[in-house]
Design a protein around this motif. Structure first.
Motif, PDB file in Angstrom:
ATOM      1  N   PHE A 373       1.097  -1.210  -0.353  1.00  0.00           N
ATOM      2  CA  PHE A 373       0.340  -0.320   0.060  1.00  0.00           C
ATOM      3  C   PHE A 373       0.987   0.885   0.482  1.00  0.00           C
ATOM      4  O   PHE A 373       0.525   2.037  -1.038  1.00  0.00           O
ATOM      5  CB  PHE A 373      -1.137  -0.073   0.992  1.00  0.00           C
ATOM      6  N   LEU A 374       1.928   1.257   0.370  1.00  0.00           N
ATOM      7  CA  LEU A 374       3.266   2.157   0.725  1.00  0.00           C
ATOM      8  C   LEU A 374       4.066   1.475   0.202  1.00  0.00           C
ATOM      9  O   LEU A 374       4.827   1.420   0.603  1.00  0.00           O
ATOM     10  CB  LEU A 374       3.341   3.057   2.050  1.00  0.00           C
ATOM     11  N   SER A 375       4.850   1.777  -0.768  1.00  0.00           N
ATOM     12  CA  SER A 375       5.574   2.124  -2.248  1.00  0.00           C
ATOM     13  C   SER A 375       6.867   2.753  -1.435  1.00  0.00           C
ATOM     14  O   SER A 375       6.552   3.952  -2.162  1.00  0.00           O
ATOM     15  CB  SER A 375       5.328   1.434  -3.093  1.00  0.00           C
ATOM     16  N   LEU A 376       7.815   2.516  -0.957  1.00  0.00           N
ATOM     17  CA  LEU A 376       9.384   3.299  -1.163  1.00  0.00           C
ATOM     18  C   LEU A 376      10.517   3.208  -1.781  1.00  0.00           C
ATOM     19  O   LEU A 376      10.476   2.180  -2.347  1.00  0.00           O
ATOM     20  CB  LEU A 376       9.668   3.183  -0.072  1.00  0.00           C
ATOM     21  N   TYR A 377      10.772   4.324  -2.668  1.00  0.00           N
ATOM     22  CA  TYR A 377      11.702   4.934  -3.811  1.00  0.00           C
ATOM     23  C   TYR A 377      12.927   5.296  -3.288  1.00  0.00           C
ATOM     24  O   TYR A 377      12.903   6.442  -3.392  1.00  0.00           O
ATOM     25  CB  TYR A 377      11.317   5.063  -4.830  1.00  0.00           C
ATOM     26  N   PRO A 378      14.034   4.928  -2.841  1.00  0.00           N
ATOM     27  CA  PRO A 378      14.412   3.411  -3.184  1.00  0.00           C
ATOM     28  C   PRO A 378      13.867   2.692  -1.428  1.00  0.00           C
ATOM     29  O   PRO A 378      12.854   3.377  -0.721  1.00  0.00           O
ATOM     30  CB  PRO A 378      16.044   3.496  -2.814  1.00  0.00           C
ATOM     31  N   ARG A 379      13.591   1.559  -1.271  1.00  0.00           N
ATOM     32  CA  ARG A 379      13.182   0.577  -0.230  1.00  0.00           C
ATOM     33  C   ARG A 379      13.902   1.355   0.898  1.00  0.00           C
ATOM     34  O   ARG A 379      12.425   1.297   1.977  1.00  0.00           O
ATOM     35  CB  ARG A 379      13.429  -0.413  -0.232  1.00  0.00           C
ATOM     36  N   LEU A 380      14.567   1.073   1.303  1.00  0.00           N
ATOM     37  CA  LEU A 380      15.531   1.373   2.935  1.00  0.00           C
ATOM     38  C   LEU A 380      16.028   3.378   1.603  1.00  0.00           C
ATOM     39  O   LEU A 380      17.188   3.350   1.521  1.00  0.00           O
ATOM     40  CB  LEU A 380      16.669   0.605   2.684  1.00  0.00           C
ATOM     41  N   PRO A 381      15.727   5.189   2.089  1.00  0.00           N
ATOM     42  CA  PRO A 381      15.642   5.364   2.255  1.00  0.00           C
ATOM     43  C   PRO A 381      17.248   5.855   2.746  1.00  0.00           C
ATOM     44  O   PRO A 381      17.809   5.371   3.682  1.00  0.00           O
ATOM     45  CB  PRO A 381      14.963   6.768   2.624  1.00  0.00           C
ATOM     46  N   GLU A 382      18.114   6.822   1.459  1.00  0.00           N
ATOM     47  CA  GLU A 382      19.253   7.613   1.966  1.00  0.00           C
ATOM     48  C   GLU A 382      18.891   8.096   3.301  1.00  0.00           C
ATOM     49  O   GLU A 382      18.201   9.186   3.002  1.00  0.00           O
ATOM     50  CB  GLU A 382      19.798   7.414   0.305  1.00  0.00           C
ATOM     51  N   ALA A 383      20.258   8.339   3.709  1.00  0.00           N
ATOM     52  CA  ALA A 383      20.100   9.314   5.106  1.00  0.00           C
ATOM     53  C   ALA A 383      20.456  11.063   4.541  1.00  0.00           C
ATOM     54  O   ALA A 383      20.785  10.908   3.161  1.00  0.00           O
ATOM     55  CB  ALA A 383      21.257   8.374   5.802  1.00  0.00           C
ATOM     56  N   GLY A 384      19.687  11.502   4.956  1.00  0.00           N
ATOM     57  CA  GLY A 384      19.229  12.957   4.745  1.00  0.00           C
ATOM     58  C   GLY A 384      18.760  13.668   3.474  1.00  0.00           C
ATOM     59  O   GLY A 384      18.399  14.399   3.211  1.00  0.00           O
ATOM     60  N   TRP A 385      18.099  12.325   2.691  1.00  0.00           N
ATOM     61  CA  TRP A 385      16.934  12.287   1.078  1.00  0.00           C
ATOM     62  C   TRP A 385      15.961  13.228   1.747  1.00  0.00           C
ATOM     63  O   TRP A 385      15.221  12.897   2.831  1.00  0.00           O
ATOM     64  CB  TRP A 385      17.067  11.093   0.257  1.00  0.00           C
ATOM     65  N   PRO A 386      15.396  14.128   1.275  1.00  0.00           N
ATOM     66  CA  PRO A 386      13.938  14.625   1.658  1.00  0.00           C
ATOM     67  C   PRO A 386      12.873  13.571   1.200  1.00  0.00           C
ATOM     68  O   PRO A 386      13.526  12.828   0.201  1.00  0.00           O
ATOM     69  CB  PRO A 386      13.810  15.960   0.758  1.00  0.00           C
ATOM     70  N   GLU A 387      11.548  14.034   1.268  1.00  0.00           N
ATOM     71  CA  GLU A 387      11.165  13.101   1.209  1.00  0.00           C
ATOM     72  C   GLU A 387       9.973  13.473   0.453  1.00  0.00           C
ATOM     73  O   GLU A 387       9.406  14.752   0.608  1.00  0.00           O
ATOM     74  CB  GLU A 387      10.166  11.974   2.348  1.00  0.00           C
ATOM     75  N   VAL A 388       9.608  12.683  -0.966  1.00  0.00           N
ATOM     76  CA  VAL A 388       8.111  13.398  -1.625  1.00  0.00           C
ATOM     77  C   VAL A 388       7.203  12.420  -1.817  1.00  0.00           C
ATOM     78  O   VAL A 388       7.172  10.971  -1.755  1.00  0.00           O
ATOM     79  CB  VAL A 388       8.996  13.487  -3.052  1.00  0.00           C
ATOM     80  N   ILE A 389       6.073  12.874  -1.121  1.00  0.00           N
ATOM     81  CA  ILE A 389       4.600  12.123  -1.362  1.00  0.00           C
ATOM     82  C   ILE A 389       3.700  12.068  -2.076  1.00  0.00           C
ATOM     83  O   ILE A 389       3.714  12.877  -2.586  1.00  0.00           O
ATOM     84  CB  ILE A 389       4.206  11.424   0.529  1.00  0.00           C
ATOM     85  N   LEU A 390       3.836  10.817  -3.307  1.00  0.00           N
ATOM     86  CA  LEU A 390       2.454  11.370  -3.952  1.00  0.00           C
ATOM     87  C   LEU A 390       1.156  10.048  -3.364  1.00  0.00           C
ATOM     88  O   LEU A 390       1.496   9.252  -2.618  1.00  0.00           O
ATOM     89  CB  LEU A 390       3.375  10.473  -5.300  1.00  0.00           C
ATOM     90  N   ILE A 391       0.478  10.378  -4.390  1.00  0.00           N
ATOM     91  CA  ILE A 391      -0.863   9.006  -4.537  1.00  0.00           C
ATOM     92  C   ILE A 391      -0.995   7.885  -6.132  1.00  0.00           C
ATOM     93  O   ILE A 391      -0.777   9.533  -6.769  1.00  0.00           O
ATOM     94  CB  ILE A 391      -1.676   9.770  -4.092  1.00  0.00           C
ATOM     95  N   THR A 392      -1.439   6.704  -5.551  1.00  0.00           N
ATOM     96  CA  THR A 392      -2.088   6.590  -7.106  1.00  0.00           C
ATOM     97  C   THR A 392      -2.792   5.458  -7.062  1.00  0.00           C
ATOM     98  O   THR A 392      -2.654   4.907  -6.189  1.00  0.00           O
ATOM     99  CB  THR A 392      -0.650   6.331  -8.161  1.00  0.00           C
ATOM    100  N   GLU A 393      -3.645   5.717  -7.963  1.00  0.00           N
ATOM    101  CA  GLU A 393      -4.798   4.592  -8.028  1.00  0.00           C
ATOM    102  C   GLU A 393      -4.488   3.398  -8.520  1.00  0.00           C
ATOM    103  O   GLU A 393      -5.198   2.390  -8.467  1.00  0.00           O
ATOM    104  CB  GLU A 393      -6.202   5.067  -8.733  1.00  0.00           C
ATOM    105  N   ASP A 394      -2.987   3.939 -10.166  1.00  0.00           N
ATOM    106  CA  ASP A 394      -3.595   2.583 -11.121  1.00  0.00           C
ATOM    107  C   ASP A 394      -1.685   2.035 -11.701  1.00  0.00           C
ATOM    108  O   ASP A 394      -1.612   1.374 -11.776  1.00  0.00           O
ATOM    109  CB  ASP A 394      -4.093   2.724 -12.347  1.00  0.00           C
ATOM    110  N   ASP A 395      -1.102   2.889 -10.850  1.00  0.00           N
ATOM    111  CA  ASP A 395       0.956   3.183 -10.600  1.00  0.00           C
ATOM    112  C   ASP A 395       0.781   3.785 -12.432  1.00  0.00           C
ATOM    113  O   ASP A 395       1.890   3.701 -13.102  1.00  0.00           O
ATOM    114  CB  ASP A 395       1.220   1.751 -10.648  1.00  0.00           C
TER     115      ASP A 395
END
Length: 410
Positions: A373-395
């Motif tokens: 349901f919540l997918s992360l790119y990359p799966r293990l976030p790099e230290a110090g990288w800001p987060e961007v949050i999006l939403i999709t219904e179908d990829d």
């Protein structure tokens, strides 16, 4: 006495304190069949269609996107290909590649289930030569103003099917964190547009990688070792050569990022982004810069693997596809069509994250109730990288959740 929690807007803050179980996002490679109306075969991970969705039709959606069953194929543990071959461009280009604007067959109906016939026809009429971007003369905003996320869901998913019910539950879960949603223009730049808009609107300072003095030297360096870069499908050239044009795109990205980061409030930054993302030339020049950064990152990963250095797991899958066995094919079959006839696949979302050095978190509504349901790119976030949050219904199409909630108990 404990009363029900009230939703109210809080100052925007993108932390990693998720209430939804994070995705483990198991990466698997699949093959897809040739689609005549695209310039390359969209080989993708399971349930990942091209990042394309037209603007919703006036009627409510009853079902999610229909997805074709795709045969599985093994993923090689490593990829090995001659560096000399790809640096000269002497590799077999996938037969899936076709000129932009190739004929559309009966499968288009399946790709465009979100739009009515009139809307598809209007998009063709608005097609901008050289950008592949559908821009309506009456609607220049690339990112629509915010609306209440639950109101949006109620309009879009009124059906009684299992898909509609799942979507409503997904939106209800996201509404625990966000009050509003902003709809992103549904062309093939959608994923890049949503990510870059979020990154710029949230920025507080110019990223270190944009401050690097070597940034403007990247086009010449890449040209020196990859002569096939001249086959880059780009905007109509205004500079004397490709390197100068790409430098101009990178410089524009740096200047806009720096200018927006100097804004003192979120409202000012979002207003600046609204003025920038209006379907005009500057917006698409920014996408050219991002696509170039993605290619440059891919070349680095490919060469590091050739040298036996450790590389992120996604890069193995990136170059294990029949359509992108090396950076040359990645450019020809995936990055060149990006924004024109194809969007981003799941594995390329990782590449985008590494290119911009931002962790991309995506609520995948059709996966509600699962670990994905919540997918992360990359799966293990790099230290110090800001987060961007999006939403999709179908990829395929990505929107932007905004205005974080602050939950209080009375």
């Amino acid at each position: 006495m404990l009363q029900p929690k009230a939703r109210k807007a809080a100052s925007p803050s993108f932390t990693s304190d998720e209430k939804v179980k994070r995705s483990t996002f198991s990466l698997r490679l699949t093959k897809s069949k040739k689609e005549k109306h695209m310039s390359h075969d969209k080989t993708s991970l399971p349930n990942a269609g091209p990042s394309y969705k037209g603007q919703p039709a006036s009627v409510a959606k009853e079902d999610g996107a229909r997805r074709r069953a795709r045969p599985q194929t093994e993923v090689p543990a490593v990829f090995r290909r001659s560096r000399d071959d790809y640096s000269r461009g002497e590799v077999k280009v996938s037969s899936f590649s076709s000129p932009v604007g190739s004929s559309v067959d009966h499968e288009e109906e399946e790709e465009d289930i979100y739009r009515d016939v009139d809307e598809i026809e209007r998009e063709r009429e608005w097609l901008v030569c050289g950008t592949g971007a559908a821009v309506s003369p009456g609607n220049t905003l690339s990112v629509a103003p915010e609306v209440d996320i639950l109101d949006y869901c109620q309009v879009e998913w009124r059906g009684s099917t299992s898909s509609a019910k799942r979507m409503r539950k997904g939106y209800e879960a996201v509404s625990q964190r966000f009050i509003s949603i902003r709809r992103v223009r549904g062309d093939n730049y959608c994923a890049v547009r949503a990510t870059l808009f979020q990154a710029l609107s949230q920025t507080l300072q110019l990223p270190d990688w944009l401050q690097n003095q070597d940034l403007m030297l990247l086009p010449e360096k890449l040209m020196a070792k990859c002569t096939w870069i001249t086959e880059w499908q780009k905007l109509p050239a205004k500079a004397e050569n490709w390197t100068e044009e790409m430098k101009a795109c990178l410089l524009l990205l740096k200047r806009k990022w720096e200018s927006i980061s100097e804004k003192k409030t979120l409202a000012e930054r979002q207003a600046a982004c609204d003025a920038l993302f209006r379907g005009e030339e500057e917006e698409y020049s920014l996408y050219e810069a991002v696509k170039f950064l993605m290619l440059n990152t891919a070349v680095q990963l490919y060469e590091d693997n050739q040298k036996g250095l450790e590389v992120p797991e996604f890069s193995w899958l990136l170059f294990a596809r029949d359509t992108s066995s090396d950076p040359f094919q990645l450019m020809q079959n995936h990055l060149n069509p990006l924004g024109h006839t194809g969007g981003l696949e799941q594995v390329e979302m990782f590449l985008l994250a590494y290119a911009l050095q931002h962790s991309i978190h995506v609520y995948r509504l059709y996966k509600h109730g699962t670990d994905e349901f919540l997918s992360l790119y990359p799966r293990l976030p790099e230290a110090g990288w800001p987060e961007v949050i999006l939403i999709t219904e179908d990829d395929r199409h990505y929107n932007i959740p905004v205005r974080m909630c602050e939950e209080t108990s009375l």
